[in-house]
Design an enzyme around this catalytic site. Structure first.
Site, PDB file in Angstrom:
ATOM      1  N   HIS A 170      78.094  38.618 126.367  1.00 56.69           N
ATOM      2  CA  HIS A 170      79.262  37.506 125.915  1.00 56.69           C
ATOM      3  C   HIS A 170      80.466  38.200 125.886  1.00 56.69           C
ATOM      4  O   HIS A 170      81.633  37.492 125.512  1.00 56.69           O
ATOM      5  CB  HIS A 170      78.691  37.011 124.577  1.00 56.69           C
ATOM      6  CG  HIS A 170      77.570  36.080 124.500  1.00 56.69           C
ATOM      7  ND1 HIS A 170      77.426  35.085 125.204  1.00 56.69           N
ATOM      8  CD2 HIS A 170      76.497  36.388 123.833  1.00 56.69           C
ATOM      9  CE1 HIS A 170      76.280  34.655 124.954  1.00 56.69           C
ATOM     10  NE2 HIS A 170      75.519  35.377 124.159  1.00 56.69           N
ATOM     11  N   HIS A 208      70.986  32.818 126.619  1.00 54.95           N
ATOM     12  CA  HIS A 208      72.410  32.376 126.477  1.00 54.95           C
ATOM     13  C   HIS A 208      73.154  32.749 127.682  1.00 54.95           C
ATOM     14  O   HIS A 208      72.781  33.691 128.280  1.00 54.95           O
ATOM     15  CB  HIS A 208      73.036  32.966 125.371  1.00 54.95           C
ATOM     16  CG  HIS A 208      72.315  32.600 123.964  1.00 54.95           C
ATOM     17  ND1 HIS A 208      71.763  33.584 123.604  1.00 54.95           N
ATOM     18  CD2 HIS A 208      72.418  31.474 122.999  1.00 54.95           C
ATOM     19  CE1 HIS A 208      71.110  33.186 122.376  1.00 54.95           C
ATOM     20  NE2 HIS A 208      71.941  31.967 122.044  1.00 54.95           N
ATOM     21  N   ASP A 295      65.390  36.100 123.840  1.00 52.77           N
ATOM     22  CA  ASP A 295      65.521  34.930 123.239  1.00 52.77           C
ATOM     23  C   ASP A 295      65.166  33.638 123.859  1.00 52.77           C
ATOM     24  O   ASP A 295      65.171  32.692 123.409  1.00 52.77           O
ATOM     25  CB  ASP A 295      66.834  34.868 122.708  1.00 52.77           C
ATOM     26  CG  ASP A 295      67.926  35.444 123.663  1.00 52.77           C
ATOM     27  OD1 ASP A 295      67.629  35.533 124.808  1.00 52.77           O
ATOM     28  OD2 ASP A 295      69.064  35.691 123.178  1.00 52.77           O
ATOM     29  N   TYR A 334      65.370  37.916 119.319  1.00 53.86           N
ATOM     30  CA  TYR A 334      65.466  38.052 117.948  1.00 53.86           C
ATOM     31  C   TYR A 334      64.029  37.675 117.231  1.00 53.86           C
ATOM     32  O   TYR A 334      64.086  37.653 115.906  1.00 53.86           O
ATOM     33  CB  TYR A 334      66.447  36.904 117.445  1.00 53.86           C
ATOM     34  CG  TYR A 334      67.811  37.406 118.068  1.00 53.86           C
ATOM     35  CD1 TYR A 334      68.721  38.403 117.864  1.00 53.86           C
ATOM     36  CD2 TYR A 334      68.352  36.500 119.375  1.00 53.86           C
ATOM     37  CE1 TYR A 334      69.629  38.974 118.403  1.00 53.86           C
ATOM     38  CE2 TYR A 334      69.141  36.940 120.151  1.00 53.86           C
ATOM     39  CZ  TYR A 334      70.008  38.151 119.673  1.00 53.86           C
ATOM     40  OH  TYR A 334      71.128  38.531 120.397  1.00 53.86           O
TER      41      TYR A 334
HETATM   42 ZN   LIG Z   1      70.933  35.702 123.796  1.00 55.11          ZN
END
Ligand SMILES: [Zn+2]
Length: 359
Positions: A170, A208, A295, A334
């Protein structure tokens, strides 16, 4: 398979993050890397090795010097300005609508604030990214882990795993965010380009979208980026990761986003993985950097896909079957109880060994 990891990740030890303005237990915690480390040791098929120091130059080849300076100065500044907090996040962000109507030149000339609360917003994307006393040192060590994995692969290994923590995808050229401070995968890819003169592809399989990696190489044709991720209309980073983002200028068609439907299962996901692998295989280059997230797992507390431990073995196997050398770098994931099994399953698959069965 050689696996690179450092104890220095533990210095980044946030206890809480904020979710919709409310403090909640942190997700991106040192136990994540420790669970994976324990599983690698128990498996016995991994040779664990420490990273070597690569200095700041490879970071500055990708990131704005101001972001690096901020990371170095942030915690000392918190102490100097007597901010009585265990972690630093911003309240007020310079969002695009703040500047409506102002010329690009004037926007670009707005000065960095001096208050630490302004600086953390200036260099950050979101308030769910707690910065603590040891964050800078841990982020530096994660970059060294990634670059040491690059060293191993350029030195002759067919695949190397870097247990990076904090993660990186990110983080953009001039922005931290989403538990990320420096973009480990982008720094690794840039280093491979610089050292080999070859083109490089990055395959991002975190749940993500890797907005930072996409941004860094948006106008570059020599580093291709392919990502499978939850549709950003549902999940962080919310604003980027759509299929029509294909790159611009020399980077046009060097960016491939494959947003996934809610609760996508192994079969659905693997179909799009094959599309991404075919796309990567059609491009030049001998090394692929993998941004590896777990994740996507069916029980992950912040993801919304439904992959399984067996699915990870098959994913690793298909990525390995691409026949390219692999620099595999850890991003998110996670659900602590299964992180180790999922990592071993994926990596064994990529290494051509049988996976481990799910819990
Ligand atoms: Zn992620």
């Amino acid at each position: 398979m050689k696996a690179v990891l450092s104890d220095r990740h533990r210095a980044h030890d946030p206890k809480v993050e904020t979710y919709l303005g409310v403090p909640v237990p942190a997700n991106e915690v040192p136990e994540r890397a420790e669970m994976i480390r324990a599983a690698l040791v128990e498996d016995g098929g991994f040779e664990l090795t420490e990273p070597t120091d690569h200095g700041l130059d490879p970071i500055l080849a990708v990131h704005d010097a101001g972001l690096v300076r901020f990371m170095e100065e942030a915690w000392p500044e918190v102490q100097r300005q007597r901010i009585d907090r265990e972690f630093l996040v911003a309240d007020t962000y310079p969002v695009r609508n703040l500047f409506d109507g102002m010329s690009e030149e004037l926007i670009a000339a707005r000065p960095e604030p001096v208050a630490i609360g302004g600086r953390v917003a200036w260099w950050g994307l979101d308030s769910s990214n707690p910065l603590v006393e040891g964050s800078y040192d841990a982020a530096r060590s994660a970059v060294d882990v990634a670059l040491t994995a690059v060293d191993l692969v350029l030195g002759g290994e067919s695949v190397a795993y870097g247990l990076c923590r904090p993660p990186g995808h990110h983080a953009a050229r001039a922005m931290a965010g989403g538990y990320c401070f420096f973009n480990n995968a982008a720094i690794a890819a840039q280093s491979i380009v610089d050292r080999t003169g070859e083109q490089v592809a990055i395959l991002d399989v975190d749940v993500h979208h890797g907005n930072g990696t996409q941004q860094i190489f948006w106008r570059r044709g020599d580093v291709a980026y392919a990502s499978l991720h939850a549709d950003p209309r549902r999940l962080y980073p919310f604003f980027l990761g759509h299929a029509d983002e294909v790159g611009e200028g020399p980077g046009r068609r060097a960016n491939l986003n494959l947003p996934q439907p809610l609760r996508a299962d192994d079969a659905t996901y693997l179909r799009d993985l094959d599309r991404a692998l075919e796309w990567i295989g059609s491009r030049p280059g001998s090394v692929v950097v993998v941004s590896l997230g777990f994740d996507t797992y069916e029980l992950d507390p912040i993801g919304d896909l439904a992959l399984t431990t067996d699915g990870y073995a098959e994913m690793g196997r298909r990525v390995g079957a691409l026949g390219r050398r692999l620099v595999v770098l850890q991003e998110g994931g996670y659900h602590l109880p299964t992180l180790g099994a999922n990592a071993v399953s994926w990596l064994r698959g990529a290494d051509g060994r049988a996976g481990v069965s799910g819990p």
